[in-house]
Scaffold this motif. Structure first.
Motif, PDB file in Angstrom:
ATOM      1  N   SER A   1       0.830  -1.210   0.000  1.00  0.00           N
ATOM      2  CA  SER A   1       0.000   0.000   0.000  1.00  0.00           C
ATOM      3  C   SER A   1       0.860   1.255   0.000  1.00  0.00           C
ATOM      4  O   SER A   1       0.530   2.251  -0.663  1.00  0.00           O
ATOM      5  CB  SER A   1      -0.942   0.000   1.213  1.00  0.00           C
TER       6      SER A   1
ATOM      7  N   ASN B   1       2.418   1.770  -3.580  1.00  0.00           N
ATOM      8  CA  ASN B   1       1.379   2.178  -4.534  1.00  0.00           C
ATOM      9  C   ASN B   1       0.928   3.614  -4.289  1.00  0.00           C
ATOM     10  O   ASN B   1       0.721   4.383  -5.239  1.00  0.00           O
ATOM     11  CB  ASN B   1       0.177   1.233  -4.450  1.00  0.00           C
ATOM     12  N   LYS B   2       0.801   3.981  -3.027  1.00  0.00           N
ATOM     13  CA  LYS B   2       0.363   5.349  -2.705  1.00  0.00           C
ATOM     14  C   LYS B   2       1.448   6.368  -3.066  1.00  0.00           C
ATOM     15  O   LYS B   2       1.146   7.439  -3.613  1.00  0.00           O
ATOM     16  CB  LYS B   2       0.014   5.467  -1.226  1.00  0.00           C
ATOM     17  N   GLU B   3       2.694   6.038  -2.754  1.00  0.00           N
ATOM     18  CA  GLU B   3       3.771   6.967  -3.074  1.00  0.00           C
ATOM     19  C   GLU B   3       3.860   7.183  -4.587  1.00  0.00           C
ATOM     20  O   GLU B   3       4.040   8.309  -5.055  1.00  0.00           O
ATOM     21  CB  GLU B   3       5.113   6.466  -2.540  1.00  0.00           C
TER      22      GLU B   3
ATOM     23  N   GLU C   1       1.440   6.798  -6.817  1.00  0.00           N
ATOM     24  CA  GLU C   1       0.263   7.563  -7.236  1.00  0.00           C
ATOM     25  C   GLU C   1       0.394   9.038  -6.873  1.00  0.00           C
ATOM     26  O   GLU C   1       0.133   9.928  -7.701  1.00  0.00           O
ATOM     27  CB  GLU C   1      -0.988   6.966  -6.580  1.00  0.00           C
ATOM     28  N   ASP C   2       0.830   9.308  -5.632  1.00  0.00           N
ATOM     29  CA  ASP C   2       0.968  10.694  -5.168  1.00  0.00           C
ATOM     30  C   ASP C   2       2.035  11.444  -5.951  1.00  0.00           C
ATOM     31  O   ASP C   2       1.859  12.626  -6.289  1.00  0.00           O
ATOM     32  CB  ASP C   2       1.310  10.726  -3.674  1.00  0.00           C
TER      33      ASP C   2
END
Length: 522
Positions: free
Chosen positions: A475, A478-480, A482-483
């Motif tokens: 998670s 994936n978040k890094e 996306e951000d």
């Protein structure tokens, strides 16, 4: 930045927004007072403010002055230091001549170099650990009654000016020698320059105590350095999405109540099993940790490279754009001078038309440059996204592979652990149960189902820990990703909009200037 001067008020008050705004308007530099009153003053522009002699009872509502570096609140009736922790840029703070009893609320003021608490009701120097830059400290005319409390100040390596005059500790015959012996970097004490010869004599008097204190300081310093290193490492693990990775083994046993329950059946054998498990576990974790930290560093390098690539592309395009604008500005000046001397209407119309055509052509060239850089950025960002995706995929693949290896050794451990527990159960269960004094052990042996359930529970708990560790990596990556992609695209979109508006505004201004030049003639 603006420095203010204060005026006294009559009644006891709490600092309010109204008081601050009034003070800003009254205390602004006279040279800009008229403009300031008309246009207003941005509180963030205020770097220094004096609120002395205001009969202030409570500190509050300073949140808008977040860029303050100097705050003067002396000669009020303040009873508590509060609501200033967010003023992290403060370097100078004066709270002298108030009714403060406890030093508190200063932990976040890490840039503070000068602090005055003179003439209050303070009985202990404390709660200042984070003020590592402190160089000037005044706490005279308070209620300090323990000379040993001065040792608290030894943590401030840069402290060079100290005022403690007017406290009970000054009555101690060893007052001055004790301070000079322990605070080795002091240059001034109680408004007087310190003589180096006095320092040497004072240190000689307390030599044994100083040696012991210095040894203790070395130990404390070493401990603090280790804590700071550990904090940095924990932060690095969190940034790489492997938070608590090096504590995983300890946590899954220490936080497992069923393991502790079963441990009493065969503590020595279980310890041997755990040591063997730990050795295999650590090898995998080290490999996983090193690889992920390496890839995390490469991610940071990619972020630096994209920033440089964008700046280089902008610099090249900007230089071309600046040349176009400068050349056009030159031609515009020539036009204005020329048209001013024209008298023929037809000649003026042709000159105006030609100049506007020139402006339009330049506008098209500027827009073309902007389209070029947009295309360059799109290509750069596509490559950047691809590189980041590959790096994060390799991190995730590493996590999945190594967590699978860990689950495998966990399964092997569980088989041996179960065999150890059950054989111990069979052996102890055959003995006389009445002879067992440990109540927890007797309860455990009373029902085999309890043991089997606890075995399954401890295994499930370990697997859950592994799942959480792997999920955190997945998670987080994936978040890094996306951000980061969203951030770069947003910044480029905002840059493009700003540049287009700049071009359109510039062209509009040129048209206005051309028409003004024409109107002035006609």
């Amino acid at each position: 930045m603006i420095t203010f001067v204060s005026y006294a008020s009559v009644d006891p008050v709490v600092i309010s927004e109204e008081l601050i705004n009034t003070a800003i308007n009254e205390q602004v530099d006279p040279s800009i007072a008229e403009i300031a009153r008309k246009e207003g003053i941005d509180p963030e522009e205020v770097s220094s403010i004096r609120l002395d002699y205001k009969n202030i009872l409570k500190i509050n509502n300073l949140w808008s002055l977040k860029n303050l570096t100097k705050l003067q609140l002396d000669n009020n009736i303040i009873e508590k230091i509060e609501n200033i922790n967010f003023l992290v840029n403060l370097t100078w703070l004066d709270l002298s001549f108030n009714n403060i009893t406890v030093i508190e609320g200063l932990n976040e003021l890490v840039n503070l170099t000068d602090l005055s608490l003179f003439n209050n009701r303070i009985s202990k120097i404390e709660n200042m650990d984070e003020l590592t830059k402190l160089t000037v400290f005044s706490i005279g005319n308070n209620n300090l009654d323990s000379l040993e409390n001065i040792l608290y100040l030894t943590r401030f390596e840069h402290l060079s000016v100290l005022n403690t005059a007017g406290n009970k500790i000054c009555n101690d015959k060893n007052y001055k020698s004790y301070i000079l012996a322990n605070l080795k970097n002091l240059k001034y004490l109680d408004y007087r320059l310190i003589n180096q010869e006095e320092v040497e004599k004072s240190r000689a008097l307390y030599l044994d105590d100083l040696i012991a204190l210095e040894e203790e300081e070395k130990i404390m310093k070493s401990k603090k350095e280790k804590q700071e290193q550990r904090k940095k490492l924990e932060q690095l693990f969190e940034e790489a999405h492997i938070k608590n990775i090096d504590m995983l083994f300890n946590d899954m046993f220490e936080q497992d109540p069923d393991f502790h329950k079963l441990n009493i059946l065969a503590p020595e054998k279980i310890q041997d099993l755990n040591e063997d498990y730990r050795a295999k576990f650590d090898i995998i974790i080290i490999e996983m940790k090193d690889f992920i930290l390496k890839k995390h560093a490469e991610v940071q390098e990619e972020k630096e490279l994209i920033t440089k690539a964008i700046e280089d592309a902008k610099a090249e395009t900007d230089s071309k754009g600046i040349k176009l604008v400068n050349d056009l500005e030159h031609r515009k000046k020539v036009f204005i001078r020329s048209v001013a001397n024209m008298r023929d209407v037809k000649e003026i119309d042709e000159a105006v038309k030609a100049m506007k055509f020139d402006v339009d052509e330049t506008a098209n060239q500027l827009m073309a440059l902007e389209m070029t850089i947009v295309e360059q950025f799109e290509e750069i960002l596509r490559e950047y996204e691809k590189n980041l995706q590959e790096l994060f995929n390799s991190m995730l693949e590493c996590g999945q592979t190594n967590m699978a290896r860990i689950r495998e050794i966990e399964n092997n451990y569980f088989e041996r652990y179960t065999e150890c527990i059950m054989s111990s159960y069979d052996r102890i269960h055959k003995t006389d149960m009445d002879s067992i004094e440990n109540e927890d052990l007797r309860e455990l042996l009373s029902d085999k189902e309890i043991i089997l359930n606890s075995l399954n529970a401890t295994h499930d708990f370990h697997l859950l820990k592994f799942d959480q560790q792997e999920d955190g990596l997945s998670s987080g990556c994936n978040k890094e990703l996306e951000d980061e992609i969203q951030r770069t695209h947003n910044e480029e979109t905002q840059r493009n909009r700003k540049r287009v508006i700049e071009i359109l505004t510039y062209i509009e201004r040129l048209y206005y200037e051309i028409e003004q030049a024409e109107d002035n003639i006609l």
